[in-house]
Scaffold this motif. Sequence first.
Motif, PDB file in Angstrom:
ATOM      1  N   ALA A  99       0.823  -1.208   0.000  1.00 51.42           N
ATOM      2  CA  ALA A  99       0.000   0.000   0.000  1.00 51.42           C
ATOM      3  C   ALA A  99       0.857   1.258   0.000  1.00 51.42           C
ATOM      4  CB  ALA A  99      -0.935  -0.002   1.206  1.00 51.42           C
ATOM      5  N   ASN A 100       2.057   1.170   0.568  1.00 51.60           N
ATOM      6  CA  ASN A 100       2.962   2.316   0.631  1.00 51.60           C
ATOM      7  C   ASN A 100       4.055   2.269  -0.433  1.00 51.60           C
ATOM      8  OD1 ASN A 100       2.294   4.036   3.175  1.00 51.60           O
ATOM      9  ND2 ASN A 100       2.093   1.919   3.857  1.00 51.60           N
ATOM     10  N   HIS A 101       3.868   1.413  -1.424  1.00 53.07           N
ATOM     11  CA  HIS A 101       4.770   1.347  -2.582  1.00 53.07           C
ATOM     12  C   HIS A 101       6.199   0.947  -2.191  1.00 53.07           C
ATOM     13  CE1 HIS A 101       1.846   3.804  -5.119  1.00 53.07           C
ATOM     14  NE2 HIS A 101       1.414   3.982  -3.895  1.00 53.07           N
ATOM     15  N   LYS A 102       6.365   0.202  -1.122  1.00 55.67           N
ATOM     16  CA  LYS A 102       7.679  -0.275  -0.714  1.00 55.67           C
ATOM     17  C   LYS A 102       7.924  -1.636  -1.365  1.00 55.67           C
ATOM     18  CE  LYS A 102       8.063   3.197   2.212  1.00 55.67           C
ATOM     19  NZ  LYS A 102       8.991   4.312   1.961  1.00 55.67           N
ATOM     20  N   TYR A 103       8.170  -1.608  -2.670  1.00 51.55           N
ATOM     21  CA  TYR A 103       8.176  -2.853  -3.432  1.00 51.55           C
ATOM     22  C   TYR A 103       9.426  -3.697  -3.217  1.00 51.55           C
ATOM     23  CZ  TYR A 103       4.142  -0.779  -5.657  1.00 51.55           C
ATOM     24  OH  TYR A 103       2.918  -0.215  -5.877  1.00 51.55           O
ATOM     25  N   ARG A 104      10.548  -3.068  -2.953  1.00 52.16           N
ATOM     26  CA  ARG A 104      11.753  -3.860  -2.664  1.00 52.16           C
ATOM     27  C   ARG A 104      11.563  -4.641  -1.362  1.00 52.16           C
ATOM     28  NH1 ARG A 104      17.053  -3.151  -4.488  1.00 52.16           N
ATOM     29  NH2 ARG A 104      16.239  -1.302  -5.542  1.00 52.16           N
ATOM     30  N   ALA A 105      11.079  -3.947  -0.340  1.00 54.00           N
ATOM     31  CA  ALA A 105      10.828  -4.619   0.936  1.00 54.00           C
ATOM     32  C   ALA A 105       9.732  -5.667   0.801  1.00 54.00           C
ATOM     33  CB  ALA A 105      10.450  -3.581   1.999  1.00 54.00           C
ATOM     34  N   ALA A 106       8.718  -5.396  -0.029  1.00 55.03           N
ATOM     35  CA  ALA A 106       7.640  -6.359  -0.231  1.00 55.03           C
ATOM     36  C   ALA A 106       8.157  -7.619  -0.927  1.00 55.03           C
ATOM     37  CB  ALA A 106       6.512  -5.731  -1.046  1.00 55.03           C
ATOM     38  N   ALA A 107       9.049  -7.443  -1.904  1.00 55.32           N
ATOM     39  CA  ALA A 107       9.625  -8.601  -2.584  1.00 55.32           C
ATOM     40  C   ALA A 107      10.414  -9.473  -1.602  1.00 55.32           C
ATOM     41  CB  ALA A 107      10.530  -8.144  -3.728  1.00 55.32           C
ATOM     42  N   THR A 108      11.171  -8.832  -0.721  1.00 53.86           N
ATOM     43  CA  THR A 108      11.929  -9.572   0.280  1.00 53.86           C
ATOM     44  C   THR A 108      10.997 -10.277   1.266  1.00 53.86           C
ATOM     45  OG1 THR A 108      13.784  -8.021   0.108  1.00 53.86           O
ATOM     46  CG2 THR A 108      13.653  -9.364   2.105  1.00 53.86           C
ATOM     47  N   ALA A 109       9.957  -9.569   1.705  1.00 51.88           N
ATOM     48  CA  ALA A 109       9.008 -10.161   2.650  1.00 51.88           C
ATOM     49  C   ALA A 109       8.291 -11.365   2.043  1.00 51.88           C
ATOM     50  CB  ALA A 109       7.997  -9.111   3.094  1.00 51.88           C
ATOM     51  N   ALA A 110       7.939 -11.274   0.766  1.00 50.85           N
ATOM     52  CA  ALA A 110       7.255 -12.387   0.100  1.00 50.85           C
ATOM     53  C   ALA A 110       8.149 -13.615   0.036  1.00 50.85           C
ATOM     54  CB  ALA A 110       6.816 -11.964  -1.298  1.00 50.85           C
ATOM     55  N   SER A 111       9.430 -13.425  -0.311  1.00 49.09           N
ATOM     56  CA  SER A 111      10.337 -14.579  -0.396  1.00 49.09           C
ATOM     57  C   SER A 111      10.589 -15.189   0.985  1.00 49.09           C
ATOM     58  CB  SER A 111      11.658 -14.158  -1.048  1.00 49.09           C
ATOM     59  OG  SER A 111      12.318 -13.178  -0.275  1.00 49.09           O
ATOM     60  N   LEU A 112      10.673 -14.345   2.020  1.00 48.48           N
ATOM     61  CA  LEU A 112      10.860 -14.880   3.372  1.00 48.48           C
ATOM     62  C   LEU A 112       9.664 -15.713   3.812  1.00 48.48           C
ATOM     63  CD1 LEU A 112      12.494 -11.846   5.234  1.00 48.48           C
ATOM     64  CD2 LEU A 112      13.574 -14.023   4.623  1.00 48.48           C
ATOM     65  N   ARG A 113       8.470 -15.250   3.491  1.00 47.29           N
ATOM     66  CA  ARG A 113       7.269 -16.015   3.858  1.00 47.29           C
ATOM     67  C   ARG A 113       7.226 -17.333   3.097  1.00 47.29           C
ATOM     68  NH1 ARG A 113       4.487 -18.937   5.623  1.00 47.29           N
ATOM     69  NH2 ARG A 113       2.224 -18.936   5.970  1.00 47.29           N
ATOM     70  N   LEU A 114       7.680 -17.338   1.846  1.00 40.96           N
ATOM     71  CA  LEU A 114       7.674 -18.559   1.053  1.00 40.96           C
ATOM     72  C   LEU A 114       8.637 -19.598   1.609  1.00 40.96           C
ATOM     73  CD1 LEU A 114       7.587 -16.991  -2.535  1.00 40.96           C
ATOM     74  CD2 LEU A 114       5.868 -18.535  -1.593  1.00 40.96           C
ATOM     75  N   CYS A 115       9.750 -19.143   2.172  1.00 39.67           N
ATOM     76  CA  CYS A 115      10.820 -20.065   2.565  1.00 39.67           C
ATOM     77  C   CYS A 115      10.891 -20.310   4.068  1.00 39.67           C
ATOM     78  CB  CYS A 115      12.169 -19.524   2.077  1.00 39.67           C
ATOM     79  SG  CYS A 115      12.245 -19.266   0.300  1.00 39.67           S
ATOM     80  N   THR A 116       9.948 -19.746   4.825  1.00 34.61           N
ATOM     81  CA  THR A 116       9.978 -19.880   6.282  1.00 34.61           C
ATOM     82  C   THR A 116       8.760 -20.671   6.752  1.00 34.61           C
ATOM     83  OG1 THR A 116      11.070 -17.721   6.429  1.00 34.61           O
ATOM     84  CG2 THR A 116      10.118 -18.622   8.453  1.00 34.61           C
TER      85      THR A 116
END
Length: 403
Positions: A99-116
């Motif tokens: 929602a706040n356009h923090k796409y780099r952080a969102a990409a990292t958060a998505a990969s962490l959720r996938l692998c954790t």
Amino acid sequence: MYSQDARPKALSTGTTTKDPPAPSPVTAEAVNPPISTQLSPERPFAEPTTPPPPPPSKDFSFLLRPEIYHPLSQLDLPPSFRLPPHQPTPTTPLQTLLANHKYRAAATAASLRLCTPPTPPPTELFSLIYTRLACLTLINHLAFAAEESKALQDVNSAFYRVENGKCFLPWELRILCVRLQAVGYGDEKRGVAGYYELAKEARGEIKRAGNSTAKVLWKERLRELGYSVANALIEMGDLAAAIRQLESLRPRGEGMRDEVLEGRLALLYLQLGDVEAARRCLNDNGSTGSLQQTAMLKTLLLMADSSYADAVKTFRALPQTDLVQHNLAVCLFYDGRMDETLEILDGLVERGRNFRALTFNLATVFELCSERGRERKAELVERVARGVGEGGGGERGNVDFKL
């Protein structure tokens, strides 16, 4: 009958110049592109639609390997964007990041959720993959996105379908993967073929649609695929084929016209240098539904004819939106009125505007008009970072400031 046990089939497989390029005008899509086709950080993130759930027997562990997902460096960010408040905390929810356009952080958060652990359920898993790939595309890491999309393999295979043949992957993810896998395998024609395969499926869904809402949805998806084919042809450098593709999308009913389509055709003709064909697209447009858009495009025709003084007058007569002012500044640049160009672009930044075409063109003017170009670009970074920090918004990379 589709096999439930089959795995997805694997797919087969600048020069610099002494002077920087002059600023370029932009269209409304460049400032606020439609997220469904262009995936721009200038608008809120588009959430994928919810397809039918996959069978519980499916094993998706091959998508959860950490080695699939690339670590993201911050070296391509200006130093001002590497510090708080531009770097959110690790506990920030994914939806807040988007929602706040923090796409780099969102990409990292998505990969962490996938692998954790715990393993995300299938519906969340594919939404996370879509978020990861789309965010990588938005922050100009297309190569990473293309490589990571290969893990899904053939998104149209029987592995990703339920017994009735319907695919359980989100439609937006499938469209995105068509382009990314074409880039990843270095086969641009594969992308066009992939869009046609999806179009065949969309036509079948239109015929089978049991209600008008579903039929309208699939017709819109089919039309978007037509635009996607044109985009792929443009990326291949075949503008003539892209024009033929867009012309094939014209409504066939008598008196029916699509203003958006005609505007895109006009812009494509301008890229080819066929000003008269572009003018015909706009002159034939008798609708009054988007007079400002038509007026804007006709003003670009004046610029294409090198009638910059007339174009300036026309721009000044239009409602002074950010887009109009930006293009007015570019027109003044080509008319040799550099001071006015700088005043308008600098004024937009002062008012908190920071879309990519604006910062890039202002950086270009600094390079052309000042011996302190690098210093002024560094100052521009600080101003934009301060404005983004106060008003919220996404990060900007070095390339957006020509650093």
